[in-house]
Design a protein around this motif. Sequence first.
Motif, PDB file in Angstrom:
ATOM      1  N   PHE A  82      31.969  45.631 -22.814  1.00 39.11           N
ATOM      2  CA  PHE A  82      31.263  46.397 -23.846  1.00 39.11           C
ATOM      3  C   PHE A  82      30.046  45.645 -24.356  1.00 39.11           C
ATOM      4  CE2 PHE A  82      30.770  47.314 -28.469  1.00 39.11           C
ATOM      5  CZ  PHE A  82      30.214  48.569 -28.328  1.00 39.11           C
ATOM      6  N   ASP A  83      30.218  44.383 -24.721  1.00 36.40           N
ATOM      7  CA  ASP A  83      29.098  43.620 -25.285  1.00 36.40           C
ATOM      8  C   ASP A  83      27.970  43.449 -24.272  1.00 36.40           C
ATOM      9  OD1 ASP A  83      30.298  43.351 -27.766  1.00 36.40           O
ATOM     10  OD2 ASP A  83      31.215  41.411 -27.288  1.00 36.40           O
ATOM     11  N   ARG A  86      26.214  46.884 -23.688  1.00 35.88           N
ATOM     12  CA  ARG A  86      25.382  47.229 -24.850  1.00 35.88           C
ATOM     13  C   ARG A  86      24.107  46.384 -24.874  1.00 35.88           C
ATOM     14  NH1 ARG A  86      28.087  46.807 -30.696  1.00 35.88           N
ATOM     15  NH2 ARG A  86      28.351  44.662 -29.947  1.00 35.88           N
ATOM     16  N   THR A  90      20.528  48.231 -24.360  1.00 40.67           N
ATOM     17  CA  THR A  90      19.591  48.078 -25.472  1.00 40.67           C
ATOM     18  C   THR A  90      18.275  47.470 -24.994  1.00 40.67           C
ATOM     19  OG1 THR A  90      21.413  47.830 -27.043  1.00 40.67           O
ATOM     20  CG2 THR A  90      19.259  47.045 -27.752  1.00 40.67           C
ATOM     21  N   SER A 106      35.381  55.025 -28.742  1.00 42.98           N
ATOM     22  CA  SER A 106      34.209  54.841 -29.600  1.00 42.98           C
ATOM     23  C   SER A 106      33.198  53.912 -28.934  1.00 42.98           C
ATOM     24  CB  SER A 106      34.614  54.286 -30.964  1.00 42.98           C
ATOM     25  OG  SER A 106      35.266  53.035 -30.838  1.00 42.98           O
ATOM     26  N   GLU A 107      33.675  52.907 -28.196  1.00 45.89           N
ATOM     27  CA  GLU A 107      32.772  52.011 -27.478  1.00 45.89           C
ATOM     28  C   GLU A 107      32.069  52.752 -26.356  1.00 45.89           C
ATOM     29  OE1 GLU A 107      35.230  47.813 -28.120  1.00 45.89           O
ATOM     30  OE2 GLU A 107      35.588  49.037 -26.322  1.00 45.89           O
ATOM     31  N   GLN A 109      31.479  55.940 -26.216  1.00 43.80           N
ATOM     32  CA  GLN A 109      30.527  56.864 -26.825  1.00 43.80           C
ATOM     33  C   GLN A 109      29.258  56.140 -27.257  1.00 43.80           C
ATOM     34  OE1 GLN A 109      31.024  60.578 -27.424  1.00 43.80           O
ATOM     35  NE2 GLN A 109      28.859  59.994 -27.222  1.00 43.80           N
ATOM     36  N   GLU A 110      29.402  54.938 -27.796  1.00 45.32           N
ATOM     37  CA  GLU A 110      28.227  54.173 -28.219  1.00 45.32           C
ATOM     38  C   GLU A 110      27.331  53.844 -27.024  1.00 45.32           C
ATOM     39  OE1 GLU A 110      27.037  49.960 -30.458  1.00 45.32           O
ATOM     40  OE2 GLU A 110      29.076  50.758 -30.648  1.00 45.32           O
ATOM     41  N   LEU A 111      27.916  53.440 -25.917  1.00 44.69           N
ATOM     42  CA  LEU A 111      27.125  53.117 -24.728  1.00 44.69           C
ATOM     43  C   LEU A 111      26.441  54.361 -24.171  1.00 44.69           C
ATOM     44  CD1 LEU A 111      29.527  50.620 -22.907  1.00 44.69           C
ATOM     45  CD2 LEU A 111      27.587  50.098 -24.411  1.00 44.69           C
ATOM     46  N   ASN A 113      25.554  56.941 -25.906  1.00 44.06           N
ATOM     47  CA  ASN A 113      24.483  57.295 -26.853  1.00 44.06           C
ATOM     48  C   ASN A 113      23.236  56.444 -26.629  1.00 44.06           C
ATOM     49  OD1 ASN A 113      26.145  59.210 -27.998  1.00 44.06           O
ATOM     50  ND2 ASN A 113      26.703  57.967 -29.768  1.00 44.06           N
ATOM     51  N   ILE A 114      23.437  55.142 -26.414  1.00 44.51           N
ATOM     52  CA  ILE A 114      22.286  54.258 -26.171  1.00 44.51           C
ATOM     53  C   ILE A 114      21.560  54.683 -24.898  1.00 44.51           C
ATOM     54  CG2 ILE A 114      21.550  51.898 -25.679  1.00 44.51           C
ATOM     55  CD1 ILE A 114      23.964  50.931 -27.326  1.00 44.51           C
ATOM     56  N   GLU A 117      19.584  57.856 -25.547  1.00 42.61           N
ATOM     57  CA  GLU A 117      18.420  57.613 -26.402  1.00 42.61           C
ATOM     58  C   GLU A 117      17.285  56.963 -25.622  1.00 42.61           C
ATOM     59  OE1 GLU A 117      19.971  55.250 -29.523  1.00 42.61           O
ATOM     60  OE2 GLU A 117      21.176  56.876 -30.395  1.00 42.61           O
TER      61      GLU A 117
END
Length: 346
Positions: A82-83, A86, A90, A106-107, A109-111, A113-114, A117
């Motif tokens: 994950f880290d 991300r 990013t 949730s992890e 989903q965050e990836l 989303n990034i 974007e």
Amino acid sequence: MKKLNIAYVGFGKSTNRYHIPFVRTRDTFNISRVYVRSLGKNPIEQAALEATGTIFSTNIHDIINDATIDLVVVVTPATTHFDLARQLLTAGKNVLLDKPAVEKRSEMQELINIAKEKNLFFMPYQNRRFDSDYLTVKHILETGYLGRIIDVELHMDHYRPSDEIQNGRQIDGAFYGHGVHLVDQMIALFGVPDRVTYDIRATRNPASSLDDQFEVGLFYADNMKATVQATEMAMTSYPKWVIKGSRGSYIKYNMDQQENDLKAYILPGDSGFGKDAPQDFGKLVYLNQSGDRIEKYIPSITGDYGRVYDAVYDTLVNGAEKLVTDTQMLAVIATLENGFTAQQML
């Protein structure tokens, strides 16, 4: 043909067994860079790549700052995924992430989303969508031989006894490690299940907190059930696939041969790589349109883990839909995570 530059983060067994041998059979990728924590851990493999121009480095920013890199493939311990993903997303890098990709929905989903974007590619490396047994089952289901599917059983069993107490994070256990393949195959075939039941246990040493066996039921419309199961305590072999339908059944022993061949240093491109012997073909029994009972053995469709890379190339260069959709990615991790958050572990 456009050639894409790959950078690998991690250079251990998985990178050298399940990734690079398949990339080397393709003229669509160039292995440009490799990030390792320390140089020389796999000196023979490192020297072979350096001889073709691959640059090794102990600084991940050498990859991040290289504008020529088209895709970063992360093949490191699962707890670091994950880290790292991300950080790379990013920084504007397309990412193919080894599995299990992350521990939490949730992890994931965050990836996702990034990536959205920043208009980047992000996907887990679900190479077992190109297992020979899975490809053959997919073909059988598409032909309709079996009629309406009622029950599917899918196993990944081994005999690896151990008295040691195994502790760690949930992502280090069998359900994440093996289940990520099996759950993904079911979701790819049948979609997101309506509900899921769990039996997740430590059986080799009951004092362990880390699971080594699971039996998970995925329930779908029309009372269909898919069961995925794995154990480290199966001394005798059980069928890899058992499928029952309204007009027939299919049974297949033994798993895809690619992993066994790779362990024996038989590589992609070598004669016979990944091919099932006729005695390992699955047996199909069904009623034809005249109602006659037909029995036959179905030759296995040869698998090729490198087809994940072909799919990635098709997405990055030609704009094709991702092999593993965002919905599927989220559903797989949610299914894994819920096995523990629902406190169903016995």
